[in-house]
Scaffold this motif. Sequence first.
Motif, PDB file in Angstrom:
ATOM      1  N   ALA A 160       0.849  -1.187   0.000  1.00  0.00           N
ATOM      2  CA  ALA A 160       0.000   0.000   0.000  1.00  0.00           C
ATOM      3  C   ALA A 160       0.888   1.241   0.000  1.00  0.00           C
ATOM      4  O   ALA A 160       1.977   1.221   0.574  1.00  0.00           O
ATOM      5  N   GLN A 161       0.424   2.297  -0.623  1.00  0.00           N
ATOM      6  CA  GLN A 161       1.125   3.575  -0.586  1.00  0.00           C
ATOM      7  C   GLN A 161       0.626   4.348   0.626  1.00  0.00           C
ATOM      8  O   GLN A 161      -0.584   4.486   0.834  1.00  0.00           O
ATOM      9  N   ILE A 162       1.548   4.847   1.443  1.00  0.00           N
ATOM     10  CA  ILE A 162       1.206   5.609   2.638  1.00  0.00           C
ATOM     11  C   ILE A 162       1.915   6.959   2.593  1.00  0.00           C
ATOM     12  O   ILE A 162       2.969   7.079   1.972  1.00  0.00           O
ATOM     13  N   PRO A 163       1.341   7.990   3.233  1.00  0.00           N
ATOM     14  CA  PRO A 163       1.979   9.303   3.208  1.00  0.00           C
ATOM     15  C   PRO A 163       3.270   9.307   4.028  1.00  0.00           C
ATOM     16  O   PRO A 163       3.360   8.645   5.057  1.00  0.00           O
ATOM     17  N   ALA A 164       4.251  10.046   3.564  1.00  0.00           N
ATOM     18  CA  ALA A 164       5.537  10.151   4.258  1.00  0.00           C
ATOM     19  C   ALA A 164       5.672  11.542   4.882  1.00  0.00           C
ATOM     20  O   ALA A 164       5.059  12.497   4.433  1.00  0.00           O
ATOM     21  N   GLY A 165       6.487  11.616   5.942  1.00  0.00           N
ATOM     22  CA  GLY A 165       6.813  12.891   6.561  1.00  0.00           C
ATOM     23  C   GLY A 165       5.784  13.436   7.527  1.00  0.00           C
ATOM     24  O   GLY A 165       5.901  14.579   7.965  1.00  0.00           O
ATOM     25  N   GLN A 166       4.791  12.662   7.874  1.00  0.00           N
ATOM     26  CA  GLN A 166       3.793  13.101   8.848  1.00  0.00           C
ATOM     27  C   GLN A 166       3.372  11.918   9.704  1.00  0.00           C
ATOM     28  O   GLN A 166       3.420  10.777   9.253  1.00  0.00           O
ATOM     29  N   PRO A 167       2.971  12.179  10.952  1.00  0.00           N
ATOM     30  CA  PRO A 167       2.509  11.070  11.800  1.00  0.00           C
ATOM     31  C   PRO A 167       1.203  10.493  11.249  1.00  0.00           C
ATOM     32  O   PRO A 167       0.297  11.227  10.883  1.00  0.00           O
ATOM     33  N   ILE A 168       1.140   9.178  11.172  1.00  0.00           N
ATOM     34  CA  ILE A 168      -0.073   8.478  10.750  1.00  0.00           C
ATOM     35  C   ILE A 168      -0.294   7.306  11.697  1.00  0.00           C
ATOM     36  O   ILE A 168       0.617   6.892  12.407  1.00  0.00           O
ATOM     37  N   THR A 169      -1.496   6.802  11.702  1.00  0.00           N
ATOM     38  CA  THR A 169      -1.807   5.591  12.458  1.00  0.00           C
ATOM     39  C   THR A 169      -2.153   4.502  11.462  1.00  0.00           C
ATOM     40  O   THR A 169      -2.972   4.699  10.572  1.00  0.00           O
ATOM     41  N   ILE A 170      -1.494   3.367  11.611  1.00  0.00           N
ATOM     42  CA  ILE A 170      -1.745   2.200  10.776  1.00  0.00           C
ATOM     43  C   ILE A 170      -2.357   1.137  11.672  1.00  0.00           C
ATOM     44  O   ILE A 170      -1.851   0.870  12.758  1.00  0.00           O
ATOM     45  N   GLY A 171      -3.430   0.557  11.216  1.00  0.00           N
ATOM     46  CA  GLY A 171      -4.089  -0.457  12.027  1.00  0.00           C
ATOM     47  C   GLY A 171      -4.454  -1.681  11.225  1.00  0.00           C
ATOM     48  O   GLY A 171      -4.322  -1.707  10.002  1.00  0.00           O
ATOM     49  N   ALA A 172      -4.916  -2.684  11.929  1.00  0.00           N
ATOM     50  CA  ALA A 172      -5.341  -3.930  11.311  1.00  0.00           C
ATOM     51  C   ALA A 172      -6.542  -4.473  12.057  1.00  0.00           C
ATOM     52  O   ALA A 172      -6.607  -4.393  13.281  1.00  0.00           O
ATOM     53  N   SER A 173      -7.465  -4.998  11.309  1.00  0.00           N
ATOM     54  CA  SER A 173      -8.614  -5.700  11.871  1.00  0.00           C
ATOM     55  C   SER A 173      -8.538  -7.141  11.404  1.00  0.00           C
ATOM     56  O   SER A 173      -8.301  -7.402  10.226  1.00  0.00           O
ATOM     57  N   PHE A 174      -8.726  -8.063  12.324  1.00  0.00           N
ATOM     58  CA  PHE A 174      -8.604  -9.487  12.023  1.00  0.00           C
ATOM     59  C   PHE A 174      -9.798 -10.212  12.606  1.00  0.00           C
ATOM     60  O   PHE A 174     -10.195  -9.963  13.744  1.00  0.00           O
ATOM     61  N   TYR A 175     -10.382 -11.111  11.816  1.00  0.00           N
ATOM     62  CA  TYR A 175     -11.492 -11.930  12.265  1.00  0.00           C
ATOM     63  C   TYR A 175     -11.205 -13.369  11.880  1.00  0.00           C
ATOM     64  O   TYR A 175     -10.768 -13.638  10.769  1.00  0.00           O
ATOM     65  N   SER A 176     -11.462 -14.299  12.796  1.00  0.00           N
ATOM     66  CA  SER A 176     -11.190 -15.709  12.512  1.00  0.00           C
ATOM     67  C   SER A 176     -12.192 -16.579  13.261  1.00  0.00           C
ATOM     68  O   SER A 176     -12.765 -16.175  14.266  1.00  0.00           O
ATOM     69  N   SER A 177     -12.361 -17.774  12.755  1.00  0.00           N
ATOM     70  CA  SER A 177     -13.201 -18.753  13.425  1.00  0.00           C
ATOM     71  C   SER A 177     -12.586 -20.127  13.218  1.00  0.00           C
ATOM     72  O   SER A 177     -12.143 -20.454  12.122  1.00  0.00           O
ATOM     73  N   ASP A 178     -12.545 -20.906  14.286  1.00  0.00           N
ATOM     74  CA  ASP A 178     -12.030 -22.267  14.161  1.00  0.00           C
ATOM     75  C   ASP A 178     -13.172 -23.281  14.103  1.00  0.00           C
ATOM     76  O   ASP A 178     -12.958 -24.474  14.195  1.00  0.00           O
ATOM     77  N   GLY A 179     -14.372 -22.796  13.949  1.00  0.00           N
ATOM     78  CA  GLY A 179     -15.528 -23.683  13.909  1.00  0.00           C
ATOM     79  C   GLY A 179     -16.255 -23.759  15.232  1.00  0.00           C
ATOM     80  O   GLY A 179     -17.405 -24.145  15.292  1.00  0.00           O
ATOM     81  N   TYR A 180     -15.574 -23.390  16.309  1.00  0.00           N
ATOM     82  CA  TYR A 180     -16.187 -23.394  17.639  1.00  0.00           C
ATOM     83  C   TYR A 180     -16.202 -22.010  18.260  1.00  0.00           C
ATOM     84  O   TYR A 180     -17.116 -21.643  18.963  1.00  0.00           O
ATOM     85  N   MET A 181     -15.144 -21.266  18.017  1.00  0.00           N
ATOM     86  CA  MET A 181     -15.028 -19.934  18.620  1.00  0.00           C
ATOM     87  C   MET A 181     -14.732 -18.917  17.521  1.00  0.00           C
ATOM     88  O   MET A 181     -14.019 -19.210  16.570  1.00  0.00           O
ATOM     89  N   ASN A 182     -15.274 -17.722  17.688  1.00  0.00           N
ATOM     90  CA  ASN A 182     -14.956 -16.614  16.810  1.00  0.00           C
ATOM     91  C   ASN A 182     -13.989 -15.697  17.550  1.00  0.00           C
ATOM     92  O   ASN A 182     -14.126 -15.490  18.756  1.00  0.00           O
ATOM     93  N   TYR A 183     -13.024 -15.182  16.838  1.00  0.00           N
ATOM     94  CA  TYR A 183     -12.018 -14.307  17.429  1.00  0.00           C
ATOM     95  C   TYR A 183     -11.904 -13.070  16.565  1.00  0.00           C
ATOM     96  O   TYR A 183     -11.857 -13.161  15.343  1.00  0.00           O
ATOM     97  N   SER A 184     -11.879 -11.899  17.205  1.00  0.00           N
ATOM     98  CA  SER A 184     -11.679 -10.656  16.461  1.00  0.00           C
ATOM     99  C   SER A 184     -10.681  -9.787  17.205  1.00  0.00           C
ATOM    100  O   SER A 184     -10.548  -9.870  18.426  1.00  0.00           O
ATOM    101  N   CYS A 185      -9.993  -8.971  16.446  1.00  0.00           N
ATOM    102  CA  CYS A 185      -8.962  -8.116  17.008  1.00  0.00           C
ATOM    103  C   CYS A 185      -8.867  -6.860  16.160  1.00  0.00           C
ATOM    104  O   CYS A 185      -8.951  -6.920  14.938  1.00  0.00           O
TER     105      CYS A 185
END
Length: 142
Positions: A62-87
């Motif tokens: 991905a192209q991101i801006p340079a020279g300034q403070p930015i916040t980079i984040g991630a969202s993750f969702y998963s399921s093993d068939g019994y439990m759902n996990y998100s972050c």
Amino acid sequence: MSRTLRFLAPIALLALGSGCMSIYKLPPGAPAASMRVAPGVQPWICANGPAQILPTGKDGRAQIPAGQPITIGASFYSSDGYMNYSCRTSVSITPELGARYYQDWESEAERCRALIYRETADARVGLDFEPSVGSGGAGCTK
């Protein structure tokens, strides 16, 4: 819960979680750096505005801006068939012009955190810790 529903639930959560976000577009001519995104997460960015989905190319960068403070984040969702996990986790950095970064994340005991590395040919593994990393939130507005 049926097997199909257990598979589709995390996908639905991902769609709902990013549904109110617009897609980030680096302004034309803006100083830029690039970031390779960890597979399996939905990346997002705050660059002096609200959180936006960070689109990646076919190469996972991905192209991101340079020279300034930015916040980079991630969202993750998963399921093993019994439990759902998100972050959802984030980290703030000030990218340097032309630098190449790698976004990763880790989870343990139902907690997760975002990690940003600088890609380099000097290190044995090709990655160094990014010294400008701080806690998430800088660069985001409500």
